[in-house]
Design an enzyme around this catalytic site. Structure first.
Site, PDB file in Angstrom:
ATOM      1  CD  GLU A   1      -3.038  -0.972   0.340  1.00 55.13           C
ATOM      2  OE1 GLU A   1      -2.833  -0.031  -0.760  1.00 55.13           O
ATOM      3  OE2 GLU A   1      -4.159  -1.452  -0.045  1.00 55.13           O
TER       4      GLU A   1
HETATM    5  C1  BLG Z   1     -10.709   0.181  -0.912  1.00 55.68           C
HETATM    6  C2  BLG Z   1     -11.307  -0.648   0.296  1.00 55.68           C
HETATM    7  C3  BLG Z   1     -12.546  -0.736  -0.127  1.00 55.68           C
HETATM    8  C4  BLG Z   1     -13.274   0.137  -1.139  1.00 55.68           C
HETATM    9  C5  BLG Z   1     -13.004   0.217  -2.889  1.00 55.68           C
HETATM   10  O1  BLG Z   1     -11.200   0.356  -2.556  1.00 55.68           O
HETATM   11  O2  BLG Z   1      -9.609   1.089  -1.021  1.00 55.68           O
HETATM   12  N1  BLG Z   1     -10.478  -0.176   1.200  1.00 55.68           N
HETATM   13  C6  BLG Z   1     -10.128   0.322   2.276  1.00 55.68           C
HETATM   14  O3  BLG Z   1     -10.033   1.443   2.588  1.00 55.68           O
HETATM   15  C7  BLG Z   1      -9.149  -0.325   3.186  1.00 55.68           C
HETATM   16  O4  BLG Z   1     -13.184  -0.609   0.837  1.00 55.68           O
HETATM   17  O5  BLG Z   1     -14.830  -0.773  -0.925  1.00 55.68           O
HETATM   18  S1  BLG Z   1     -15.878  -0.187  -0.699  1.00 55.68           S
HETATM   19  O6  BLG Z   1     -16.435   0.234   0.347  1.00 55.68           O
HETATM   20  O7  BLG Z   1     -16.521  -1.660  -1.065  1.00 55.68           O
HETATM   21  O8  BLG Z   1     -16.489   0.771  -1.731  1.00 55.68           O
HETATM   22  C8  BLG Z   1     -13.340   0.149  -3.916  1.00 55.68           C
HETATM   23  O9  BLG Z   1     -13.994   1.163  -3.546  1.00 55.68           O
HETATM   24  C9  BLG Z   1      -7.253   1.011  -1.365  1.00 55.68           C
HETATM   25  C10 BLG Z   1      -8.701   0.677  -2.555  1.00 55.68           C
HETATM   26  C11 BLG Z   1      -8.339   1.520  -3.319  1.00 55.68           C
HETATM   27  C12 BLG Z   1      -6.339   1.492  -4.188  1.00 55.68           C
HETATM   28  N2  BLG Z   1      -5.655   1.198  -2.316  1.00 55.68           N
HETATM   29  C13 BLG Z   1      -6.985  -0.190  -0.667  1.00 55.68           C
HETATM   30  O10 BLG Z   1      -5.937  -1.062  -0.937  1.00 55.68           O
HETATM   31  C14 BLG Z   1      -5.715   3.021  -4.527  1.00 55.68           C
HETATM   32  O11 BLG Z   1      -5.855   3.588  -3.754  1.00 55.68           O
HETATM   33  N3  BLG Z   1      -6.024   2.743  -5.456  1.00 55.68           N
HETATM   34  C15 BLG Z   1      -5.554   3.734  -6.571  1.00 55.68           C
HETATM   35  C16 BLG Z   1      -4.475   3.526  -6.785  1.00 55.68           C
HETATM   36  S2  BLG Z   1      -3.629   4.997  -7.802  1.00 55.68           S
HETATM   37  O12 BLG Z   1      -3.118   6.023  -7.248  1.00 55.68           O
HETATM   38  O13 BLG Z   1      -4.565   5.213  -8.622  1.00 55.68           O
HETATM   39  O14 BLG Z   1      -2.305   4.115  -8.800  1.00 55.68           O
END
Ligand code: BLG
Length: 496
Positions: A336
């Protein structure tokens, strides 16, 4: 707590494309042996002595003699692991016997133990054929080629050829092929000097270079590939030719015509190469650099030394609070944020465990940038995902599904599982769902789903990366008994 089954699952995944099947063909030699015994018994009153392979089958166990090193055999979490261990386990399975592991402290002792042992056993310890030990030792065909490599500290001038090693503090393993190679180099360069030690392992030598206690060491390319992720300052100077053949070894049977074990070993190794088992093991144990790249491996090594010590106790505490393995939680944290509490994703998600604002609110996390709150929140959320997944998803794959849900949410994961079932695949199998997840970003597919578009490729990388980090974190606890990432990389005394 991710237990032995988890490791088997990792291997099972890797073998998905080239699954290692028990082959009837492999049983044929045994049938002949048994048929032969039968015949002999009919014609002669005294039963003939069993050949080596039949002895192993009769005993119901294959004994291997190995060394307790990261590139051969070691404890991983609560289970045994290692390239040699996994390969020998596959051989034992094919023979239909159990596997027993005996270890020797040094290469010298290993040969000694092999030669005095009465029962047939295999030495599986990253050995290279040593003609000086003939005629009592038989070597199998090669199962892997490795290069001897000269390692130096990245801040020093890079040695490019053997003469650049003159005047350097060089330490290698006693009785190793590296000591032999250095002796050969000494003949052309008499000023070259080096020390040997039999109280260290290759991983210790690499750490000593990393910390500047010695200037140079020699290890095999597979050992460097495995350990580059732990030591930010070790660097390849140059490789020595020719490549070395790693082989299994066994004692010459009393009856010289008894080639049963050697034949079985050779056809097993041949099959392992052809069917992809060797490649899968290389990928798992020595594939960090290929997967993470040199920069990624180097960054991991730096962060392991510089950042991990600040957060280790928090990972341990909150993993325990929610019944998780702390190294699993720490692996999520690395994926993360590289263990950076200030991290921010392009989409505005923040903190060490990258909680979204909404998820943080639901978890009662007030300050996402506070490492304690972030780690505790991440642990709690992971535990919730594990709890909420359908009962039909079994451990250990349940962990991979929970990670995917952590990353895209349970709703999108459910969509992917439904698409998986529609495609005639198994929605409870991670390999199957993993192959379908990327469809969530293609209109043709997401238009049929309940929760719509999602970047379905992201959880695939997410889970793959975390599994690798988790392995690396688990392996780095070697060889000390103290269960701490950095505690494992201790400094052994150099014997003079
Ligand atoms: C996750 C949330 C989920 C959420 C999903 O997004 O975050 N998890 C956490 O906060 C721990 O709860 O599910 S939902 O509540 O059912 O909607 C979907 O919205 C976080 C993710 C998103 C991801 N990292 C943890 O893995 C992220 O930041 N992606 C973007 C990457 S970048 O910057 O665009 O490259």
């Amino acid at each position: 707590m991710l237990a032995p089954a988890l490791r088997l699952c990792i291997l099972a995944d890797m073998f998905a494309l080239s699954r290692f099947r028990h082959s009837l063909l492999m049983l044929l030699p045994l049938l002949f042996v048994l048929a032969g015994c039968q015949e002999d018994q009919e014609h002669s009153p005294a039963p003939p002595a069993l050949d080596s392979l039949a002895q192993i089958r009769a005993a119901g166990e294959l004994v291997i003699l190995t060394r307790n090193t990261p590139s051969t055999y070691f404890q991983e979490r609560n289970d045994a692991a290692g390239f040699e261990y996994d390969l020998a386990m596959a051989f034992a399975r094919q023979l239909g016997v159990s596997l027993r592991v005996e270890t020797a402290d040094t290469i010298e002792q290993l040969y000694l133990q092999m030669l005095i042992n009465q029962q047939p056993l295999l030495a599986a310890a990253g050995l290279t054929a040593d003609p000086a030990r003939q005629p009592d030792v038989l070597y199998s065909q090669s199962y892997l080629q490795v290069l001897p490599q000269v390692i130096y500290h990245s801040k020093a001038a890079r040695p490019r050829r053997p003469e650049d090693l003159i005047g350097k503090r060089i330490l290698v393993l006693k009785d190793s092929v590296h000591a032999t190679l250095l002796k050969q180099l000494q003949q052309q360069h008499p000023e070259l000097s080096f020390d040997t030690s039999d109280t260290v392992e290759s991983v210790d030598l690499l750490r000593m270079v990393d910390e500047g206690q010695i200037d140079i060491t020699l290890v095999n390319s597979n050992e460097l590939a495995m350990h580059q992720v732990y030591f930010p300052h070790i660097q390849l100077a140059f490789s020595l030719e020719p490549a070395l053949d790693l082989q299994w070894a066994l004692r010459q049977p009393r009856k010289r015509s008894d080639t049963s074990l050697l034949d079985a070993v050779n056809s097993f190794l041949q099959q392992s190469r052809e069917q992809g088992l060797i490649d899968a093991l290389v990928e798992r144990y020595y594939g960090h650099l290929d997967v993470m790249g040199y920069i990624g491996a180097n960054a991991f090594a730096k962060h392991l030394q510089q950042r991990m010590p600040q957060y280790e106790s928090l990972f341990r505490k909150h993993a325990q609070e929610f019944g998780l393995d702390w190294r699993f939680l720490a692996a999520v944290g690395y994926q993360e944020s590289h263990w950076d509490p200030q991290a921010r994703s392009k989409t505005g998600v923040r903190g060490l465990m990258m909680l979204t604002q909404r998820t943080a609110d639901e978890l009662g996390v007030q300050d996402r940038l506070d490492p304690t709150q972030s780690i505790r929140g991440g642990a709690k959320y992971l535990a919730q995902m594990l709890e909420r997944l359908p009962d039909s998803i079994a451990y250990p794959e349940r962990y991979w599904f929970a990670l995917a849900a952590y990353n895209i949410g349970l709703g999108h994961l459910e969509d992917a599982r439904r698409l998986t079932a529609q495609a005639g695949l198994d929605p409870d199998s991670w390999i199957d769902v993993r192959s379908i997840l990327p469809r969530l970003s293609q209109k043709q597919w997401y238009s049929q789903t309940r929760y719509g578009f999602a970047r379905g490729g992201e959880p695939v990388h997410f889970v793959n990366n975390i599994r690798r980090y988790y392995d690396i974190l688990s392996w780095s606890t070697l060889p000390a008994s103290e269960d701490s990432i950095l505690g494992g990389l201790h400094t052994p005394a150099i014997k003079d």
